[in-house]
Write a protein that holds these residues in place. Sequence first.
Motif, short mmCIF file in Angstrom:
data_model
loop_
_atom_site.label_atom_id
_atom_site.label_comp_id
_atom_site.label_asym_id
_atom_site.label_seq_id
_atom_site.Cartn_x
_atom_site.Cartn_y
_atom_site.Cartn_z
N ASN A 171 9.63 20.91 67.58
CA ASN A 171 8.59 21.47 66.73
C ASN A 171 9.07 22.61 65.85
N ILE A 173 9.65 23.88 62.28
CA ILE A 173 9.13 23.55 60.95
C ILE A 173 9.75 24.50 59.94
N GLY A 206 9.12 15.00 53.51
CA GLY A 206 9.44 14.06 54.58
C GLY A 206 10.70 13.24 54.35
N SER A 229 10.98 19.35 60.96
CA SER A 229 10.16 19.14 59.77
C SER A 229 10.75 20.01 58.67
N THR A 231 10.32 20.83 54.42
CA THR A 231 9.64 20.57 53.15
C THR A 231 10.10 21.58 52.11
N TYR B 246 1.11 21.79 58.03
CA TYR B 246 1.84 20.95 58.98
C TYR B 246 0.94 20.70 60.18
N ASP B 299 5.11 13.12 58.08
CA ASP B 299 6.29 13.96 58.33
C ASP B 299 7.41 13.03 58.80
N ARG B 300 8.64 13.49 58.67
CA ARG B 300 9.74 12.70 59.22
C ARG B 300 9.74 12.73 60.75
N VAL B 301 9.08 13.74 61.32
CA VAL B 301 8.93 13.81 62.77
C VAL B 301 7.75 12.92 63.16
N ARG B 304 3.52 13.43 63.24
CA ARG B 304 3.12 14.61 62.49
C ARG B 304 2.85 14.22 61.04
N ILE B 306 1.92 16.01 56.93
CA ILE B 306 1.94 17.19 56.06
C ILE B 306 0.86 16.98 54.99
#
Lengths: 345, 345, 345, 345
Positions: A171, A173, A206, A229, A231, B246, B299-301, B304, B306
């Motif tokens: 997690n 970010i 992403g 994550s 961005t 997020y 998200d790439r995770v 999740r 965005i």
Amino acid sequence: MKNAVILGASGYTGAEAVRLITGHPKLRLTALTGHSRAGERYADIYPSTAHLDLPDVVTAGDVDWADVDVVFACLPHGASQDTIATIADKVDTVIDLSADFRLRDPDLYAKTYGRSHDHQGLLGTAVYGLTEFARHELRGAKLVACPGCYPTCSLLALLPGINAGLISTDNIIIDAKSGVTGAGRKALQSLAFSELSDGAHAYGVGTHRHAPEIDQILTRSSGKETMVSFTPHLIPMNRGMIATCYVTLTDGQSVDDLRAAYHAAYDDEPFVHIEAAGAAPQTRHIRASNHCRIGIFADRVPGRAIIISVIDNLTKGSSGQAVQNYNATQGWDETLGLHVQPIFP
Amino acid sequence: MKNAVILGASGYTGAEAVRLITGHPKLRLTALTGHSRAGERYADIYPSTAHLDLPDVVTAGDVDWADVDVVFACLPHGASQDTIATIADKVDTVIDLSADFRLRDPDLYAKTYGRSHDHQGLLGTAVYGLTEFARHELRGAKLVACPGCYPTCSLLALLPGINAGLISTDNIIIDAKSGVTGAGRKALQSLAFSELSDGAHAYGVGTHRHAPEIDQILTRSSGKETMVSFTPHLIPMNRGMIATCYVTLTDGQSVDDLRAAYHAAYDDEPFVHIEAAGAAPQTRHIRASNHCRIGIFADRVPGRAIIISVIDNLTKGSSGQAVQNYNATQGWDETLGLHVQPIFP
Amino acid sequence: MKNAVILGASGYTGAEAVRLITGHPKLRLTALTGHSRAGERYADIYPSTAHLDLPDVVTAGDVDWADVDVVFACLPHGASQDTIATIADKVDTVIDLSADFRLRDPDLYAKTYGRSHDHQGLLGTAVYGLTEFARHELRGAKLVACPGCYPTCSLLALLPGINAGLISTDNIIIDAKSGVTGAGRKALQSLAFSELSDGAHAYGVGTHRHAPEIDQILTRSSGKETMVSFTPHLIPMNRGMIATCYVTLTDGQSVDDLRAAYHAAYDDEPFVHIEAAGAAPQTRHIRASNHCRIGIFADRVPGRAIIISVIDNLTKGSSGQAVQNYNATQGWDETLGLHVQPIFP
Amino acid sequence: MKNAVILGASGYTGAEAVRLITGHPKLRLTALTGHSRAGERYADIYPSTAHLDLPDVVTAGDVDWADVDVVFACLPHGASQDTIATIADKVDTVIDLSADFRLRDPDLYAKTYGRSHDHQGLLGTAVYGLTEFARHELRGAKLVACPGCYPTCSLLALLPGINAGLISTDNIIIDAKSGVTGAGRKALQSLAFSELSDGAHAYGVGTHRHAPEIDQILTRSSGKETMVSFTPHLIPMNRGMIATCYVTLTDGQSVDDLRAAYHAAYDDEPFVHIEAAGAAPQTRHIRASNHCRIGIFADRVPGRAIIISVIDNLTKGSSGQAVQNYNATQGWDETLGLHVQPIFP
């Protein structure tokens, strides 16, 4: 004095390399290449250098490699690996500013950059040059892969906490903001002043190519498979980058512990500085310099912290770190050529 | 025609209210107040209004309240509650742009804003005017508390997902970026052009006053105690705000589900628009208008998402939403006075 | 309602025409053309219009001219004359924003714009639409040549003094500064944000194409052959233009006389305003509006004066004046569609 | 090594002096003063210096003058003359960046700056330090009055032509544009980012204090009483200044003659460069450096020329020239401490 060549000198990272190397006490620029600009005076490409005595731009094929000690490769990814493959055994050191030798896994490279890695032998020898965390490997290295600007900014913010086990690898970010020079020198409508001034937006949400690079280092450092994550945003400034990192503290750890770990990691560093408690770093305070500044905050949500780091994307995020890395390969004082002060105001 | 008064017309939100109300077909400006500028022509304070026929600036004490229908209060917090208390029963409607009637809990207000709430009876009657989610309450309301700019931007991004149960209330992280007008019109060195151009920084990290306001609404909407991470940044643009949110999807939910929920929530809205898949909203595309644009991304995770929303902090984030709210109290078309197009380029 | 078509809607002047015409009470947009963007939704070219119901972009060849009343031609010079020649007899009115019908002398046009004028019959019918000085001719005109942005800004500053014989036609010096939108929407490295931010420069020194256009009008108005010095500069702002005009007063005349003449010329104008003595106009005070503001100053050199005017290059300097001109051709209130307030801050 | 003190180090010219002097091989900073900031760490005033080892800020009264060699006085006019009077005999050299010792005539000073000159003895000893034209006088000088930023930029553009008799002293018009740092570091609403971004305006029209300073030097150099038109503008950039000078050639002279004279004057100068024919200088190409670039153009009006010069107002226009002047007083290489490259992009 060592003889240096800049490949791809017509782009912004090339220009920044010229600025720094011309002030370096142990480097002499012997050639500047630029495929589409070959034959031009460098001052016609960058009038800001008109007062300097620089070689004219040539193609990479026209460089005489006989006395070249170091190459700073400021080429696009893809082009970089191919060009470096042809010169790697002709020069002592190659400092690559492209993405081509950053990812250790050729399949991940291919997936991320859309073409195969055709020089895996070389790839195996490359040192990932996040200088503060790579000194032992850098000493004597022949090929250095300089980190991307976002990875540099993000990893400087995260690694001391990860290495000390204070930050969970789950997690994480990273919300990043970059000035426009990060997009390079291109004739694109989307980069026009009138398109970009007085506004902001995220991009590559992403999907940005720097995310796997960050994962790779965090995974290697932590020993745990890590996926962040990430961005990036484009904001209307020229230079500067800020990474705001939201992290979870591991059990029982506090922001005071975190702060102590960062001081331990960086207090002897010439280019990385921890802000006083409560102070947020500003990109303008490191503008046009090789410095990084980091602020560490307790989040209002218990058990979480926010770590913010700022660099100049063209200097510490690119050509400045490249010079620092070359200094490290030679065992020189890392600050040689990098005593350029931040420009404020 | 209704008679409108703007309190605190010398600040930026006051000026934006003047811009919008002078183009409103059912509103007539009858007084403009400004404590320190009383006696001046408004055009001396804002030369951009010199071609308009506007009343001179007076003190709030000099306003004749006899025929006033609506007050737009653009005062600093603290001053706002005291002034509104003296006029609330003299006019039909008060639209408050300050923070004074946003937080339902007077203790939280006192803790957040550093002074007591001295008009809790009034506070109990105030409607929190995030227009798209407050229409029933707004109809006929006498006192409307307009949301802060960051809460407006953030909640428009979060509420459809929260309301549909698609987003977990745990671990919501809001990284926000604002143009400089959000700081108001002040003679501060820290707001000078030379201090703020070509740079960016976070501020109020972990402590910004808009965070409890966001918590309050998310908690009320979700029925679960919610605390967000919220970090605002100041970036070198005049107008515009971006909230990059997020979030964690609840079990079994997908970004497609999320996108469907946002379309369901907003497709009939005049001012809130969902970007096509893959497109990130840009503040410049809503500059100087009351529009909000929202982008939704995986998200790439895994698990999740965005969500990114953009508004103009002075329009949808302040005076535009205030006008929209007044329209809603009257049962008028909410777009009256708000057909100002975005300025691009 | 009249049906309007915008030719060349994909450029900035086209986009500004869309903004204004969609708010015009007597105009309905029936087609938007854009050669290279035909087939696209206009919102894909300008996301800022996504909330509007606009026709998709087509080629000029695909427009059905049957019910078209007016064409706003936002084409490049050269292309404009050819296209207008093919449609001039199909529509009631053509408002041309290009340079093609501004210069009365085809040889001067050819010399200035590097190609012949092939439609000299049409050229003879064109009205030069500096609205405030062309109303009689505009009424009922079929073809209007809208002045260039620099000529508009400069001539509004100079003509009242010239017409009243207060300013010598000798030795007029116009130093102009423009925002970047004046260069249009183009994929050029030289227009990139990183190339243009935080810097300024002159361009077209001694050679800019707008100089002969200014000469032409001053010569016609004064009855004396006039040649101005004219130097434009590009400065890092989006919208706005400032013309600082250095003039010699004719014998016995004073700046008070000059000021009186400007008040006489403009006090009834809806869009041109004289600053109070001592006040310099600022572009930001007319940003995104059709207004012009003019400041009149005694020079420190006896017998000389300085007249400074500001406009928004895209509005009064282009599409706003175009709409004003069309209003004038129809005998309508000239302000229709132009009640857009300046955006400040 | 010489010991240097900066008086008024909290302003922008003070900060720029710190940047340059900390990189000067023969200077050591021994004290920084700042009346209102005494007792603070310099890094708290300028976080961009946090990595440097600098003395804390003190009052001028607290400086131990025993070992001080040179004072760089970055004080407001008025305060500067009084302070310098108290220390002039305690130190070897005073480099004054204020206006207090620029005008030779105390009455003109009093009229221009609104207070009397109370140290006329000192005034008589001051050398006006436009370095390129003052070397003989500078050698060994005890008190140097550094020119204002506008005079520096304008005079570098005009003097070679005046000195060679190629330019008439009649009818010289200087239209200047400055970045915002020229206004200093002040808490003024008028200097706020939101007030100044995306706009431009003239100020001090006909009345700016730098005009008499320009007159004085042109009169002295030409031997003819000279009065220039001078109009400064504020444009939305941080650093940089451009002076566009409109001049009349003397009889029989050509722009080629002019160009030859400028090459003769400047080709051996380290900091002044003539652009190739047709090229206009850009402020961004000398940003943050001590360089000046000059473009020379034929006007389209026969017999007239346009000379455009650009400098960085804080460097060549202020602290850079101050350091260059000190170097000149000592007979050192003038470039010591000034090898800072322009920052582009």
